[in-house]
Design an enzyme around this catalytic site. Structure first.
Site, PDB file in Angstrom:
ATOM      1  N   LYS A 152       0.815  -1.213   0.000  1.00  0.00           N
ATOM      2  CA  LYS A 152       0.000   0.000   0.000  1.00  0.00           C
ATOM      3  C   LYS A 152       0.849   1.264   0.000  1.00  0.00           C
ATOM      4  CE  LYS A 152      -4.564  -1.390   1.398  1.00  0.00           C
ATOM      5  NZ  LYS A 152      -5.688  -1.178   2.330  1.00  0.00           N
TER       6      LYS A 152
ATOM      7  N   ARG B 201      -4.711  -9.749   4.346  1.00  0.00           N
ATOM      8  CA  ARG B 201      -5.073  -9.698   2.921  1.00  0.00           C
ATOM      9  C   ARG B 201      -3.805  -9.333   2.143  1.00  0.00           C
ATOM     10  NH1 ARG B 201      -6.800  -5.808  -0.788  1.00  0.00           N
ATOM     11  NH2 ARG B 201      -8.343  -6.576  -2.315  1.00  0.00           N
TER      12      ARG B 201
END
Length: 286
Positions: A221, A255
């Site tokens: 991210k 995840r």
């Protein structure tokens, strides 16, 4: 005990959720699993490497070309049915905020609805309750789907995360979702700047202490990229470091894009914490 689909997971059992994007413009893999066969190969590899959950998404999280609910369903529903047929025991999650898509994928065999946009469509929890599916309750800072935060501020980011996610979790249970199938997610990058995401990680234990199982979506991210000043393809090391910290603080579900590497990190942390025996213990015993 976390119960999803046919699976039960003990409180200290780390669980990997592998990302399978059914989009042509995903930020990390650039559409590598948009077509069916590469996507099914990805599922097979992820399961072999230790993923218990497959998270299928039909819409890119960030801004981009508009994707209607009908198109999102077209990308995901048939694929969910095929994964269900080929992998009857795997937990199938679908990353969606739309209740009509949620209904269609649950009908096709999905076990979990991953609502990354913080309950923007309250009927999604009702769908999960009606089908006995699980749901992920995420803090998104009140941002609308597929938008980026701009100068967002919090008096106390973790206090806001707890207020929102615990409220969503209780609302999901009141909508019929089994309590043992509800997860909470701090929503790294969603409605947050990099400092917010770092603080959410540092204080993750406060979420764990609520008793709800915590899911973290850290993989490659922007907060990792900004912290280390690395482009998307060079964020794996930072992601794994954040994963180790999150595991030590008690998060349960991860995840991820890199399943095998994450499995090793989680196993190592679990062994240090005393929740897992070493795979081999010969040193000093010969």
């Amino acid at each position: 005990m976390l119960r999803l689909g046919r699976r039960e997971f003990d409180a200290h059992e780390p669980v990997i959720m592998a990302i399978v994007n059914r989009t042509p413009d995903s930020f990390y893999d650039q559409g590598a699993t948009f077509r069916d066969e590469p996507a099914l190969e990805r599922v097979e590899q992820a399961v072999a490497e230790g993923a218990a959950i497959i998270d299928i998404g039909g819409v890119k999280a960030g801004p981009g070309e508009e994707v209607s609910a009908e198109e999102e369903a077209r990308r995901t529903v048939g694929f969910v049915a095929e994964v269900r047929r080929r992998f009857p025991d795997v937990v199938i999650s679908v990353d969606t905020w739309r209740h009509d898509v949620g209904e269609a994928v649950c009908e096709a065999g999905a076990d979990l609805l991953n609502d990354a946009w913080g309950g923007v469509d309250p009927r999604l929890a009702e769908v999960a309750g009606r089908y006995g599916a699980g749901i992920v309750c995420t803090h998104a800072g009140g941002t609308q789907p597929r938008t980026r935060p701009h100068r967002i501020a919090y008096d106390d980011v973790m206090a806001d995360i707890l207020r929102v996610t615990l409220g969503l979790a209780e609302r999901a249970v009141s909508s019929g979702v089994p309590r043992e199938a509800v997860l909470i997610d701090p929503g790294h990058d969603f409605g947050k700047n990099t400092r917010h995401s770092l603080e959410a990680t540092r204080r993750l234990g406060e979420m764990v202490d609520t008793g709800w199982p915590v899911l973290v979506s850290l993989s490659n991210k922007d907060f990792v990229g900004e912290t280390l000043d690395r482009p998307v393809k060079e964020r794996v090391v930072g992601t794994l470091a954040t994963t180790a910290v999150s595991a030590w603080l008690g998060a349960q579900v991860y995840r991820v894009h890199e399943v095998a590497e994450t499995r090793q990190v989680l196993d190592m942390v679990a062994s240090i914490a005393g929740h897992r025996a070493p795979a081999v213990a010969r040193r000093g015993l010969a």
